[in-house]
Design an enzyme around this catalytic site. Structure first.
Site, PDB file in Angstrom:
ATOM      1  N   GLU A 308      31.556  45.396  27.482  1.00  0.00           N
ATOM      2  CA  GLU A 308      32.000  44.448  28.513  1.00  0.00           C
ATOM      3  C   GLU A 308      30.870  43.779  29.288  1.00  0.00           C
ATOM      4  OE1 GLU A 308      36.039  46.806  29.786  1.00  0.00           O
ATOM      5  OE2 GLU A 308      34.163  47.483  30.638  1.00  0.00           O
TER       6      GLU A 308
HETATM    7  C1  TNX Z   1      37.003  49.728  29.810  1.00  0.00           C
HETATM    8  S1  TNX Z   1      36.442  50.568  27.182  1.00  0.00           S
HETATM    9  C2  TNX Z   1      35.739  50.246  29.981  1.00  0.00           C
HETATM   10  C3  TNX Z   1      35.424  50.997  31.187  1.00  0.00           C
HETATM   11  C4  TNX Z   1      36.613  51.181  32.069  1.00  0.00           C
HETATM   12  C5  TNX Z   1      37.834  51.413  31.214  1.00  0.00           C
HETATM   13  C6  TNX Z   1      39.076  51.719  31.981  1.00  0.00           C
HETATM   14  C7  TNX Z   1      34.985  50.534  27.738  1.00  0.00           C
HETATM   15  C8  TNX Z   1      33.939  50.844  26.792  1.00  0.00           C
HETATM   16  N1  TNX Z   1      34.772  50.213  29.029  1.00  0.00           N
HETATM   17  O1  TNX Z   1      34.373  50.384  31.896  1.00  0.00           O
HETATM   18  O2  TNX Z   1      36.385  52.256  32.920  1.00  0.00           O
HETATM   19  O3  TNX Z   1      38.048  50.268  30.442  1.00  0.00           O
HETATM   20  O4  TNX Z   1      40.116  52.063  31.123  1.00  0.00           O
END
Ligand code: TNX
Length: 504
Positions: A308
């Site tokens: 992300e």
């Molecule tokens: C996505 S999935 C994230 C996290 C969040 C989570 C909450 C991923 C690798 N990163 O930063 O905590 O969703 O479900």
């Protein structure tokens, strides 16, 4: 005839045959063997039954004998025989430890008398990688809590513990060469809750405890995004926050603040932070952190994040992924990265990708994940709509999120990690179940989301698909038998209505 899958075991063993009799376990039962698993067995039996077994050097009637024999079982595998006595033979020390976990689950009480069913179990894991992740950044969990997490997940035969040690909300591991990280950026957590951090000695203590439970610790420093906290300590390492639409509307909905550079970030928003990709000092930082982590991490992996990074331009992100994974290789470790880093053509060879897309991949997720395999790496499957322990069990469950799915126990159980991506079966190392901690303000909250679903994911990772009883109907009956053990150990599991929980 008693069916093998009627045994009270989670995860289900590869094969078992059950006899009719039972072997009493009493104060006079002796334990034979010199492995550390012998002490673990004695402690587990004492904890469950109140009976303190004593050691013996010589064969004694009805004794429990433990030994390692690499020719009798594969790595992590074991044979467990209960007849006139008990014999557990591990293919290695880990296998012996898993045999002890199985024996623990088999113990049952009737009218104050403890016994084991006559049984012959031959067992070994389906996947070499059976992981859990604990996010200690959004909320911090101390050494004692992490040890409890290790106790309860290793009892389900998980063998990797991924610690998510840095994120926007706080930095959780002391780094000698960049001391302001913990000095200025560890006190914060999501929702303004209390933060915290591990000294390197705390971390060593966690690693030693994990090792004794046959778990490999994988430390993660999340980069280049999820790095707001780094900027609270060292502003010159990070960019100004980039506010995406999702972040702004989520903040409004939840009444949470937006990120401000240099100030602790207490919301749940993702994708707004990035380290500076074109500054050499950024790589000095990454190199130092990776070197210090490598020095205190005996396991082969360092996780470098990569999820992300919505505020990092794609070309910059790819450049960073290549440089950061190369730095991990230089430090003598195998890089692990969230699947997005598979967008980088020249990601370091052998990097392990962690797939967190859905069981039906969306967008470029599959392509990114598959690129790790093309580069000689392999994959860990953490499908967010099946394996994410921070999703709600029901739409109105008080804890957890829903962005990936609502995941009841059956859904956590009913997915196939090799059926998602177009890669050879042996490119799938196994499964990891992550617990993100935005909504878990206490460790009791963590347990409520993790248990019982960790039992379902343990079976997905351990039990062969063709083993008799590898079905939801059998699983729910077997999972039910863990309730008295969890209650006795004070595990705050969620008594999901799908499961016919045993009273005792
Ligand atoms: C996505 S999935 C994230 C996290 C969040 C989570 C909450 C991923 C690798 N990163 O930063 O905590 O969703 O479900």
């Amino acid at each position: 005839m008693v069916l093998p899958h009627s045994l009270p075991l989670v995860p289900l063993p590869s094969s078992a045959s059950v006899g009719v009799g039972r072997l009493p376990i009493t104060e006079s039962t002796r334990v034979i063997g010199d492995s550390p698993a012998t002490t673990q067995l004695k402690d587990a039996v004492a904890q469950r039954t109140g009976i303190r077994l004593t050691a013996s050097d010589v064969a004694a009637p009805g004794a429990i004998a433990l030994r390692v024999d690499g020719t009798a079982a594969p790595a992590e595998g074991y044979r467990l025989t209960v007849a006139d006595g008990v014999e557990i033979v591990g293919g290695d020390e880990a296998g012996l430890f898993y045999g002890v976990q199985t024996l623990r689950q088999l113990l049952s009480e009737d009218g104050g008398a403890w016994s084991l069913p006559h049984v012959e179990i031959v067992d070994a894991p389906r996947f070499p990688r059976r992981g859990v992740m604990l996010d200690v950044t959004r909320h911090f969990f101390d050494v004692t809590e992490v040890k409890r997490f290790i106790d309860e997940t290793s009892a389900l035969k998980f063998n990797h513990l991924h610690l998510h040690l840095s994120d926007d909300q706080g930095w959780r591991i002391h780094i000698d060469s960049w001391p302001k990280l913990t000095e200025l950026s560890s006190a914060s957590a999501a929702d303004g809750d209390r933060g915290g951090y591990y000294t390197q000695d705390d971390y060593r203590e966690i690693v030693a405890y994990a090792t004794a439970h046959h778990m490999i610790v994988i430390p993660e420093i999340d980069l280049p995004g999820h790095t707001h906290a780094i900027g609270v300590a060292y502003p010159d390492l990070v960019e100004e926050p980039v506010l995406n639409d999702g972040l702004v509307s989520q903040a409004q909905e939840l009444g949470q603040p937006l990120p401000v550079k240099g100030e602790p970030y207490l919301g749940w928003g993702v994708g707004h932070s990035s380290v500076r990709i074109h500054e050499e000092r950024t790589y000095d930082f990454v190199r130092d952190v990776v070197r210090e982590l490598a020095e205190i991490t005996p396991g082969p992996y360092i996780h470098i994040g990569g999820d992300e990074s919505l505020g990092t331009p794609q070309a910059d992100f790819d450049l960073f992924a290549e440089k950061a994974t190369a730095i991990v290789v230089e430090a003598g470790k195998i890089p692990v990265a969230w699947h997005e880093m598979g967008s980088a053509a020249d990601i370091a060879t052998g990097t392990v990708g962690q797939y967190w897309g859905k069981t039906t991949p969306e967008g470029s997720h599959a392509e990114e994940a598959e690129h790790f395999v093309a580069r000689g790496g392999a994959l860990i499957m953490s499908a967010a709509d099946a394996a994410y322990l921070d999703m709600k069990y029901t739409p109105d469950f008080p804890l957890g999120l829903t962005w990936a799915a609502v995941i009841d126990v059956q859904r956590a159980y009913s997915w196939e990690p090799t059926a998602i991506l177009d890669v050879p079966a042996d490119a799938i190392l196994g499964v990891e179940a992550p617990l993100w901690s935005e909504t878990t303000r206490t460790y009791a909250d963590v347990e409520n989301l993790v248990f019982p679903r960790a039992g379902a994911l343990a079976e997905v990772a351990w039990s062969p698909q063709e083993a008799p009883g590898r079905s939801w109907e059998s699983f729910r009956e077997r999972l039910a038998t863990l309730a008295p053990q969890w209650r006795q150990r004070g595990v705050n599991f969620y008594p999901a209505p799908e499961i016919p929980w045993a009273a005792q």
